[in-house]
Design an enzyme around this catalytic site. Structure first.
Site, PDB file in Angstrom:
ATOM      1  N   ASP A 221       0.865  -1.187   0.000  1.00  0.00           N
ATOM      2  CA  ASP A 221       0.000   0.000   0.000  1.00  0.00           C
ATOM      3  C   ASP A 221       0.899   1.233   0.000  1.00  0.00           C
ATOM      4  OD1 ASP A 221      -2.259   1.879   0.685  1.00  0.00           O
ATOM      5  OD2 ASP A 221      -3.329  -0.011   0.935  1.00  0.00           O
ATOM      6  N   HIS A 244       2.552   1.907  -3.122  1.00  0.00           N
ATOM      7  CA  HIS A 244       1.756   2.967  -3.747  1.00  0.00           C
ATOM      8  C   HIS A 244       2.449   4.325  -3.689  1.00  0.00           C
ATOM      9  CE1 HIS A 244      -2.268   0.570  -3.200  1.00  0.00           C
ATOM     10  NE2 HIS A 244      -1.368  -0.076  -3.922  1.00  0.00           N
TER      11      HIS A 244
END
Length: 408
Positions: A221, A244
């Site tokens: 993430d 991310h």
């Protein structure tokens, strides 16, 4: 900028010199030799660690707690202050969490709370053993998935140094910083699979004077996520990917969020991340401010969206896409960002139609895309940036589609 860097360097040096006196001034509290801990992966480390912490916290002189090399099982621990003198925790071994997500009653595994003058070092590993949690089995029937444990929580720490520590396979966020002041993470590592859900590397909220330097973050993430109330954050010489990328936000989801200001990200490299330098705010929802944000000297390698401001952030279409963001962005710069992109939208600055971005600078952007989906593009909406230096692709030259591609 130079003055700010010098101040950060001086503060870090003073903190390091101060905390390095701990070991010299006090005998070590060995959790194995003195408190009966066992490195057998079966015996719970919780009581020996808490007993050692209690003794150290009550000491009027600086103390060092040592977790020797070996593999330990830890059910859960909250190490609280205030303490009478500085404490160093040397984690030399590998500490493992229970594999069963339902073994946790709270969304935390190890918490440090209300501690001043604290150092953690030693080259050790906090292993959340999150593989089972990543499958999200039973989430449709039980609520435990919304309360999965964070590997390490640093809550309301003042003057802290976290050095040479690894966090691995957390069931949720790896590290959460809340209400901290003057804390440095150096040579810090995060490790989790690319497909691990909601495993943000380091999340920062309502903290002032955070430094993340010479570190390596690989997760599923946001590599670093920056929440409301974050001030004077410096991220330097950090490698990222997968993950991310670096995200300021998401912001504007909740009422009464505090301003985000004074963020500098420099000399970092992102490889195979979905985003690079990103600011994201919710469409519609609540107000807020973001200012004095600087991304500079950034290398991107096969990054999907290298430069992105997304004020139409709408994960899973659970927001008001027909409304504009109420978060105001200003004094933002992207300088000397270069490398390669995995998608053609190399630069995407989509600002709020209600509160257009102000004082935005694009300087020396050189990012190439050689894939099959068309030429590299730079898109801008509701912003008039200052443009200097090389611009590849040409700055703000591409039309913005009516429905911009959503980001994760």
């Amino acid at each position: 900028m130079e003055n700010k860097v010098n101040v950060v360097s001086t503060v870090s040096t003073i903190l390091l010199l101060f905390l390095s006196t701990i070991e010299a001034q006090s005998g070590a509290l060995d959790v194995v030799a003195k408190f009966g801990a066992k490195a057998d992966e079966k015996t719970d480390l919780s009581k020996p660690l808490l007993d050692a912490w209690k003794e150290a916290c009550a000491s009027a002189t600086p103390s060092t707690i040592v977790i020797p090399k070996g593999v330990y099982l830890l059910s859960q621990a909250t190490l609280e202050g205030p303490c009478k003198a500085p404490i160093e925790l040397q984690v030399q071994g590998s500490i493992k969490a229970p594999t069963d997500p339902q073994a946790f009653k709270e969304a935390k595994w190890i918490e440090f709370n209300k501690v001043e003058n604290f150092k953690m070092s030693g080259g050790g590993v906090f292993d959340g053993q999150g593989t089972r949690a990543y499958k999200r089995e039973g989430c449709d029937k039980k609520d435990f998935c919304s309360a999965l444990p964070i590997n390490i929580r640093f809550d309301f720490l003042t003057n802290a140094l976290i050095q040479d520590i690894t966090t691995r396979d957390s069931k949720q966020f790896h590290v959460n910083l809340l209400g901290c002041k003057n804390i440095t993470l150096e040579r810090f590592s995060v490790r989790a699979p690319q497909d691990s859900p909601n495993t943000d590397g380091i999340h920062i909220g309502r903290s002032d004077g955070v430094n993340i330097i010479n570190s390596d973050i690989r997760t599923g993430d946001d590599c670093i996520s920056i929440g409301d109330g974050t001030k004077h954050l410096d991220i330097k010489d950090v490698t990222f990917g997968p993950g991310h990328g670096i995200s300021i936000g998401s912001l504007g989801k909740f009422e009464n969020e505090e301003p985000v200001e004074g963020i500098t990200v420099s000399k970092c490299t992102l490889t195979d991340t979905t985003n690079g330098a990103r600011i994201k705010t919710w469409a519609g929802e609540y107000g807020g401010t973001v200012s004095d944000i600087h991304f500079e000297d950034i290398t991107v390698k096969n990054v999907s969206c290298p430069v992105i401001v997304d004020q139409k952030y709408c994960p899973s279409n659970k927001c008001k896409m027909n409304e504009e963001s109420n978060v105001k962005l200003s004094k933002i710069s992207f300088k000397n960002i270069h490398g390669t992109a995995a998608l053609p939208e190399v630069v995407k600055i989509i600002c709020s139609g209600k509160f257009p971005c102000e004082d935005v600078e694009l300087a020396d952007i050189d990012i190439t895309y050689s894939g099959p989906k068309g030429p590299a593009a730079s898109e801008c909406k509701n912003v008039k940036p200052r443009i200097t230096g090389k611009q590849n692709p040409p700055a703000c030259a591409a039309p913005v589609p009516p429905n911009p591609t959503p980001t994760v």
